[in-house]
Enzyme design. Structure first.
Site, mmCIF file in Angstrom:
data_model
loop_
_atom_site.group_PDB
_atom_site.id
_atom_site.type_symbol
_atom_site.label_atom_id
_atom_site.label_comp_id
_atom_site.label_asym_id
_atom_site.label_seq_id
_atom_site.Cartn_x
_atom_site.Cartn_y
_atom_site.Cartn_z
ATOM 1 N N LYS A 200 45.182 41.943 38.436
ATOM 2 C CA LYS A 200 43.986 42.386 39.158
ATOM 3 C C LYS A 200 43.067 43.146 38.212
ATOM 4 O O LYS A 200 43.521 43.983 37.450
ATOM 5 C CB LYS A 200 44.395 43.369 40.239
ATOM 6 C CG LYS A 200 44.520 42.778 41.594
ATOM 7 C CD LYS A 200 44.751 43.903 42.570
ATOM 8 C CE LYS A 200 45.276 43.382 43.875
ATOM 9 N NZ LYS A 200 45.618 44.427 44.797
ATOM 10 N N ASP B 183 50.733 41.905 33.505
ATOM 11 C CA ASP B 183 49.862 42.220 34.636
ATOM 12 C C ASP B 183 49.236 43.608 34.483
ATOM 13 O O ASP B 183 49.498 44.333 33.522
ATOM 14 C CB ASP B 183 50.552 41.973 35.982
ATOM 15 C CG ASP B 183 51.485 43.084 36.410
ATOM 16 O OD1 ASP B 183 51.452 44.174 35.813
ATOM 17 O OD2 ASP B 183 52.248 42.856 37.367
ATOM 18 N N MET C 44 51.418 50.956 47.167
ATOM 19 C CA MET C 44 50.119 50.374 47.571
ATOM 20 C C MET C 44 49.615 50.966 48.888
ATOM 21 O O MET C 44 49.148 50.232 49.766
ATOM 22 C CB MET C 44 50.248 48.843 47.711
ATOM 23 C CG MET C 44 50.571 48.165 46.406
ATOM 24 S SD MET C 44 50.841 46.393 46.554
ATOM 25 C CE MET C 44 52.600 46.335 46.858
HETATM 26 N N1 SAH Z 1 56.736 46.014 40.845
HETATM 27 C C1 SAH Z 1 56.157 47.335 40.818
HETATM 28 C C2 SAH Z 1 55.303 47.583 42.032
HETATM 29 C C3 SAH Z 1 54.087 46.695 42.093
HETATM 30 S S1 SAH Z 1 53.107 47.000 43.494
HETATM 31 C C4 SAH Z 1 57.281 48.379 40.709
HETATM 32 O O1 SAH Z 1 58.442 48.045 40.855
HETATM 33 O O2 SAH Z 1 56.962 49.544 40.439
HETATM 34 C C5 SAH Z 1 51.882 48.073 42.844
HETATM 35 C C6 SAH Z 1 52.086 49.462 43.351
HETATM 36 O O3 SAH Z 1 53.137 50.094 42.650
HETATM 37 C C7 SAH Z 1 50.894 50.379 43.147
HETATM 38 O O4 SAH Z 1 49.916 50.211 44.142
HETATM 39 C C8 SAH Z 1 51.566 51.731 43.264
HETATM 40 O O5 SAH Z 1 51.844 52.052 44.602
HETATM 41 C C9 SAH Z 1 52.884 51.464 42.558
HETATM 42 N N2 SAH Z 1 52.838 51.834 41.143
HETATM 43 C C10 SAH Z 1 53.066 51.049 40.093
HETATM 44 N N3 SAH Z 1 52.976 51.738 38.929
HETATM 45 C C11 SAH Z 1 52.697 53.012 39.289
HETATM 46 C C12 SAH Z 1 52.491 54.216 38.572
HETATM 47 N N4 SAH Z 1 52.570 54.277 37.238
HETATM 48 N N5 SAH Z 1 52.230 55.348 39.269
HETATM 49 C C13 SAH Z 1 52.160 55.328 40.611
HETATM 50 N N6 SAH Z 1 52.335 54.215 41.340
HETATM 51 C C14 SAH Z 1 52.611 53.074 40.692
#
Ligand code: SAH
Length: 266
Positions: A72, A50, A187
């Protein structure tokens, strides 16, 4: 290198044909992949990854492995969730070793649960490989422990989006504002103004420190700190970009002592 150090000593599973493994790739830095995730990437015949999976995590795929982007792009959801699960099931029935690779942890705001349910219903054998979630690793890379015995005994993880992209309307803001010393939002950037307003209206301290951590653990990591009452304005003035984690609570103050990543020039 990891191979030499670990492969003979750590028993890692063989990826059977016809299985789907649902793995977290961590938040960006490929060093945060788990050994199980790396083991899966090496053996998979096809990897459906993803948008938040750092491409460098895919370099260890075996020769001939198929890499398919599923996520996305430019804010547009493509393809639909049922298409992804349908593809996973078809590929598994085709006897492939199928790896579904997601950013962070697949079971934290990642729809991994939905995908696993679809596999279970279709009686496809699967394995779950947890990953390091952005809401914990992001703050850590900024120098913020999400818990510190001096400041908080609990932490709340919250999503700023529901399935339609709106701020979830079933959040109990009073409970969130008062319940935990530290709030970690995923998010949140699209609705940051509403989130800040809701927290203030629910009684959260306007002077609570806030950190925005964008592109956490990657080369483009950027950290902006402020206070809650000022957070919306600062996020727009500083052009905080997604993906970002927003941390609210006194632990944010620990940045001044614990920010350990060398600051980038310019
Ligand atoms: N499953 C993922 C989250 C997915 S939802 C996890 O456990 O991290 C997607 C959100 O995750 C983004 O909108 C942001 O808020 C956060 N996110 C994921 N990767 C990120 C990164 N490298 N830096 C900052 N926020 C991140």
């Amino acid at each position: 290198m990891i191979d030499r150090i670990y492969s003979q000593r750590v028993p890692l599973p063989i990826f059977p044909q016809g299985e789907v493994w649902l793995a977290g790739a961590g938040p960006g830095d490929p060093g945060l992949l788990t050994l199980h995730a790396l083991n899966a990437i090496r053996q998979a015949d096809i990897i459906l990854y993803d948008a938040l999976v750092d491409r460098s995590c895919l370099y260890c795929a075996k020769t001939g492995a198929v890499l398919e982007f599923y996520g996305k792009r430019g804010g547009i959801l493509s393809p639909q969730q049922y298409e992804i699960t349908g593809r996973l099931i078809t590929l598994a029935r085709d006897n492939r070793r199928v790896l579904r690779l997601k950013g962070g942890d697949p079971f934290v705001f990642g729809r991994g649960g939905d995908e696993a349910l679809a596999l279970a219903r279709a009686q496809i054998p699967f394995r779950i490989i947890p990953g390091i979630t952005a809401g914990i690793a992001g703050p850590a890379y900024a120098g913020i422990p999400v818990t510190s015995r001096f400041y908080n005994q609990s932490v709340t993880f919250i999503t700023g989006h529901d399935t339609s992209g709106q701020l979830p309307n079933n959040l109990d803001w009073k409970a969130i504002a008062r319940g935990a010393g530290v709030l970690v939002f995923y998010m949140a950037m699209k609705h940051i103004g509403e989130i800040v307003e809701a927290l203030l209206a629910a009684g959260r301290d306007p002077h609570d420190p806030v950190a925005f951590i964008s592109n956490a653990t990657t080369e483009n990591q950027r950290v902006v700190t402020t206070k809650l009452f000022h957070a919306t304005q600062v996020s727009s003035e500083e052009r905080v970009v997604a993906p970002a984690i927003v941390v609210i609570g006194k632990v944010v103050n620990m940045i001044s002592a614990l920010a350990w990543l060398p600051k980038k020039e310019g």
